[in-house]
Design a protein around this motif. Structure first.
Motif, PDB file in Angstrom:
ATOM      1  N   ALA A 119      50.340  24.771  52.656  1.00  0.00           N
ATOM      2  CA  ALA A 119      51.735  25.189  52.812  1.00  0.00           C
ATOM      3  C   ALA A 119      52.393  24.442  53.968  1.00  0.00           C
ATOM      4  O   ALA A 119      53.545  24.013  53.863  1.00  0.00           O
ATOM      5  N   VAL A 120      51.654  24.258  55.053  1.00  0.00           N
ATOM      6  CA  VAL A 120      52.191  23.522  56.196  1.00  0.00           C
ATOM      7  C   VAL A 120      52.478  22.078  55.795  1.00  0.00           C
ATOM      8  O   VAL A 120      53.523  21.517  56.131  1.00  0.00           O
ATOM      9  N   ALA A 121      51.557  21.489  55.048  1.00  0.00           N
ATOM     10  CA  ALA A 121      51.756  20.108  54.581  1.00  0.00           C
ATOM     11  C   ALA A 121      53.028  20.002  53.751  1.00  0.00           C
ATOM     12  O   ALA A 121      53.822  19.074  53.921  1.00  0.00           O
ATOM     13  N   GLN A 122      53.233  20.958  52.873  1.00  0.00           N
ATOM     14  CA  GLN A 122      54.433  20.936  52.041  1.00  0.00           C
ATOM     15  C   GLN A 122      55.684  21.155  52.885  1.00  0.00           C
ATOM     16  O   GLN A 122      56.698  20.477  52.687  1.00  0.00           O
ATOM     17  N   MET A 123      55.608  22.068  53.837  1.00  0.00           N
ATOM     18  CA  MET A 123      56.764  22.329  54.696  1.00  0.00           C
ATOM     19  C   MET A 123      57.140  21.104  55.526  1.00  0.00           C
ATOM     20  O   MET A 123      58.307  20.916  55.862  1.00  0.00           O
ATOM     21  N   LEU A 124      56.157  20.281  55.837  1.00  0.00           N
ATOM     22  CA  LEU A 124      56.416  19.113  56.679  1.00  0.00           C
ATOM     23  C   LEU A 124      56.732  17.871  55.860  1.00  0.00           C
ATOM     24  O   LEU A 124      56.611  16.748  56.343  1.00  0.00           O
ATOM     25  N   GLY A 125      57.171  18.086  54.638  1.00  0.00           N
ATOM     26  CA  GLY A 125      57.725  16.999  53.851  1.00  0.00           C
ATOM     27  C   GLY A 125      56.745  15.990  53.299  1.00  0.00           C
ATOM     28  O   GLY A 125      57.090  14.818  53.191  1.00  0.00           O
ATOM     29  N   THR A 126      55.546  16.415  52.949  1.00  0.00           N
ATOM     30  CA  THR A 126      54.616  15.450  52.354  1.00  0.00           C
ATOM     31  C   THR A 126      55.048  15.059  50.949  1.00  0.00           C
ATOM     32  O   THR A 126      54.731  13.962  50.496  1.00  0.00           O
ATOM     33  N   GLN A 127      55.753  15.935  50.264  1.00  0.00           N
ATOM     34  CA  GLN A 127      56.210  15.656  48.902  1.00  0.00           C
ATOM     35  C   GLN A 127      57.611  15.042  48.883  1.00  0.00           C
ATOM     36  O   GLN A 127      57.909  14.183  48.071  1.00  0.00           O
ATOM     37  N   GLN A 128      58.469  15.550  49.759  1.00  0.00           N
ATOM     38  CA  GLN A 128      59.847  15.055  49.831  1.00  0.00           C
ATOM     39  C   GLN A 128      60.391  15.324  51.230  1.00  0.00           C
ATOM     40  O   GLN A 128      59.868  16.146  51.958  1.00  0.00           O
ATOM     41  N   LYS A 129      61.433  14.620  51.573  1.00  0.00           N
ATOM     42  CA  LYS A 129      62.053  14.759  52.892  1.00  0.00           C
ATOM     43  C   LYS A 129      62.597  16.182  53.049  1.00  0.00           C
ATOM     44  O   LYS A 129      63.223  16.729  52.147  1.00  0.00           O
ATOM     45  N   LYS A 130      62.362  16.773  54.229  1.00  0.00           N
ATOM     46  CA  LYS A 130      62.813  18.146  54.506  1.00  0.00           C
ATOM     47  C   LYS A 130      63.522  18.185  55.844  1.00  0.00           C
ATOM     48  O   LYS A 130      63.092  17.559  56.812  1.00  0.00           O
ATOM     49  N   THR A 131      64.612  18.942  55.888  1.00  0.00           N
ATOM     50  CA  THR A 131      65.336  19.158  57.145  1.00  0.00           C
ATOM     51  C   THR A 131      65.443  20.663  57.363  1.00  0.00           C
ATOM     52  O   THR A 131      65.788  21.412  56.447  1.00  0.00           O
ATOM     53  N   TYR A 132      65.132  21.082  58.579  1.00  0.00           N
ATOM     54  CA  TYR A 132      65.159  22.506  58.923  1.00  0.00           C
ATOM     55  C   TYR A 132      66.158  22.754  60.046  1.00  0.00           C
ATOM     56  O   TYR A 132      66.279  21.960  60.980  1.00  0.00           O
ATOM     57  N   LEU A 133      66.830  23.869  59.942  1.00  0.00           N
ATOM     58  CA  LEU A 133      67.734  24.339  60.984  1.00  0.00           C
ATOM     59  C   LEU A 133      66.972  25.362  61.826  1.00  0.00           C
ATOM     60  O   LEU A 133      66.423  26.326  61.302  1.00  0.00           O
TER      61      LEU A 133
END
Length: 176
Positions: A119-133
């Protein structure tokens, strides 16, 4: 041990041998745990500081299998410890219970880390770019959310790496 049987100390020798076996299991578990923690630490250092093309989570499956191995070793250590409970060298029941409790907590944490890694890997954009507020609050100025939102940060991750951090005053949000 035959020599000690002449003086009636064979039980003491057996207790010491059993304790040595228990401590060897504990040492193996601690060593494996340290190696897994080091591998996990390298992943997080790569997330924040690496500028190379190496993906931090490339070795995720290895870290997960290391965590599973550590959990098994901790379980074996706990079982060996339980078998040695009646050992004459474990006269203090509180010490035994405290050690078993610590082992249980470490095993629980190891399992939690193992389960959280994907889940951490996915949250940190391993699949696609992610931006968090991320809202940064001041708890000294109470609000229903916990405190006054004085500033915010935008964290951008791609391929498991932290690409950008923008921290701005909350009043700047009106101008975005």
């Amino acid at each position: 041990a035959p020599l000690y049987s002449l003086v009636g100390k064979e039980d003491d020798v057996a207790d010491i041998e059993q304790l040595i076996q228990v401590l060897e299991k504990g040492g193996e578990a601690i060593q494996s745990s340290a190696q897994a923690a080091q591998a996990l630490g390298k992943i997080f250092v790569q997330i924040v500081f690496s500028s190379s093309d190496q993906q931090p989570f490339a070795n995720l499956s290895q870290v997960q299998s290391d965590a599973e191995y550590v959990e098994k070793q901790l379980a074996q250590f706990s079982a060996e410890l339980a078998r040695a409970k009646d050992n004459a060298l474990f006269e203090d029941e509180k010490m035994y219970q405290a050690l078993q409790k610590k082992l249980m907590n470490i095993r629980r944490d190891t399992i939690s880390i193992d389960r959280a890694l994907p889940a951490v890997a996915q949250m940190l954009g391993t699949q696609q770019k992610k931006t968090y507020l991320v809202l940064i609050q001041n708890p000294l100025e109470l609000r229903p959310t916990g405190g006054f939102i004085g500033s915010f940060a935008l964290l951008t991750f791609d391929k498991g790496k932290l690409l950008d951090v923008q921290v701005q005053d909350s009043y700047a949000a009106d101008n975005l």
